[in-house]
Design a protein around this motif. Structure first.
Motif, short mmCIF file in Angstrom:
data_model
loop_
_atom_site.label_atom_id
_atom_site.label_comp_id
_atom_site.label_asym_id
_atom_site.label_seq_id
_atom_site.Cartn_x
_atom_site.Cartn_y
_atom_site.Cartn_z
N GLY A 224 40.96 30.50 40.42
CA GLY A 224 39.84 30.68 41.34
C GLY A 224 38.75 29.68 40.99
O GLY A 224 39.01 28.67 40.33
N ARG B 292 39.24 34.38 39.15
CA ARG B 292 39.13 34.97 40.50
C ARG B 292 38.22 36.20 40.40
O ARG B 292 38.04 36.74 39.32
CB ARG B 292 40.52 35.42 40.98
N ALA C 278 45.36 41.64 49.85
CA ALA C 278 44.06 42.19 50.25
C ALA C 278 43.42 42.93 49.08
O ALA C 278 42.21 42.85 48.87
CB ALA C 278 44.24 43.13 51.44
N ARG D 249 41.92 40.46 46.72
CA ARG D 249 40.65 39.95 47.24
C ARG D 249 39.50 40.90 46.99
O ARG D 249 38.37 40.51 46.84
CB ARG D 249 40.76 39.69 48.75
N GLN E 238 43.00 42.73 39.89
CA GLN E 238 43.88 41.67 39.38
C GLN E 238 44.81 42.23 38.32
O GLN E 238 44.56 43.30 37.77
CB GLN E 238 43.06 40.53 38.76
#
Ligand SMILES: Nc1ncnc2c1ncn2[C@@H]1O[C@H](COP(=O)(O)OP(=O)(O)OP(=O)(O)O)[C@@H](O)[C@H]1O
Ligand SMILES: [Mg+2]
Length: 238
Positions: A104, A142, A74, A77, A81
């Motif tokens: 990503g 990402r 979570a 998200r 990172q």
């Protein structure tokens, strides 16, 4: 507002103190160095920020919101990172397959880092420096507002270290905030905007790199020696 804030974070492993009430504020758009002797608690802080370790006490705020109860996934998200100290690439996948399977959506960094010539190769066929850049491009594919780097320059050649430093400045300037754990003080001092020094689980200095490196408590933690990087910076600023 700080992008990330740690408030009075404490953690013990089997009764042994790893972190003893750490406060830390990371300004958005900065490269923030986190340094300190072995066992100071640097990796534990990364583990607390990413949710691998749940702190005994204290609070982690990301973009002003408490994230202490969230899983690592979570938190990723939300844009936190991490690049680990050892390579996390899969030996049997080509670079291109990494981007397809574990990356990503944004392949902009793989183009900016000119990784095209390596797309068909597997990690054992890459130099360590290129493998590091592949990992960085994967992480940046990402959503990444905050990037935690554990010794990104370790094991690189002199030329690769220069390239890594300028790359990290570019990453910062593109809007990703960086926290950097690094043992090479010389390299770190020239790169970071802010710096925090930990010793035995406590913050002993925090601020602009030159001021922090000249702090008597920091010198004492580094066995009373003036760090080489500080001398270099003084000479350059003359
Ligand atoms: N999983 C664990 N179990 C028990 N003790 C641990 C664990 N992880 C860390 N420690 C202890 O917590 C303290 C802080 O360790 P940490 O790994 O955070 O230090 P560090 O600053 O990253 O050191 P280094 O520069 O050597 O990587 C040390 O005393 C270490 O021995
Ligand atoms: Mg460590």
């Amino acid at each position: 507002m700080a992008l990330l804030e740690l408030c009075r974070i404490s953690h013990h492993f089997s009764g042994v103190r790893a972190l003893g009430g750490v406060d830390l504020a990371i300004e958005p758009g900065s490269v923030h160095g986190l340094i300190g002797p072995n066992g100071a608690g640097k990796t534990t802080i990364f583990n607390v920020i990413t949710g691998i370790v749940r702190a005994d006490a204290g609070e982690v705020l990301f973009k002003g919101r408490p994230v202490g109860g969230l899983s690592s996934v979570a938190r990723a998200r939300l844009g936190i990172q991490r690049l680990f100290q050892t390579t996390q690439l899969f030996a049997t996948l080509t670079v291109d397959q990494h981007f397809q399977l574990v990356g990503g959506h944004d392949r902009g960094w793989s183009q900016r880092l000119e990784l095209n010539p390596w797309l068909g190769l597997r990690p054992p066929e890459l130099s360590f420096g290129i493998a590091r850049q592949v990992e960085l491009a994967l992480v940046l594919s990402r959503p990444c507002d905050l990037l935690l780097l554990d010794e990104p320059a370790a094991g690189l050649t002199g030329e690769e270290r220069q390239r890594m430093a300028s790359l990290l400045r570019t990453v910062r300037d593109s809007g990703t905030t960086i926290i950097l754990v690094e043992h090479d003080l010389d390299w770190t001092l020239k790169l970071v905007d802010r710096m925090t020094v930990l010793d035995r689980g406590r913050v002993i200095a925090d601020g602009r790199p030159l001021a922090v490196a000249g702090d008597p408590a920091v010198r004492a933690a580094y066995l009373g020696e003036e760090p080489d990087g500080l001398k270099g910076l003084r000479e350059e600023s003359r």
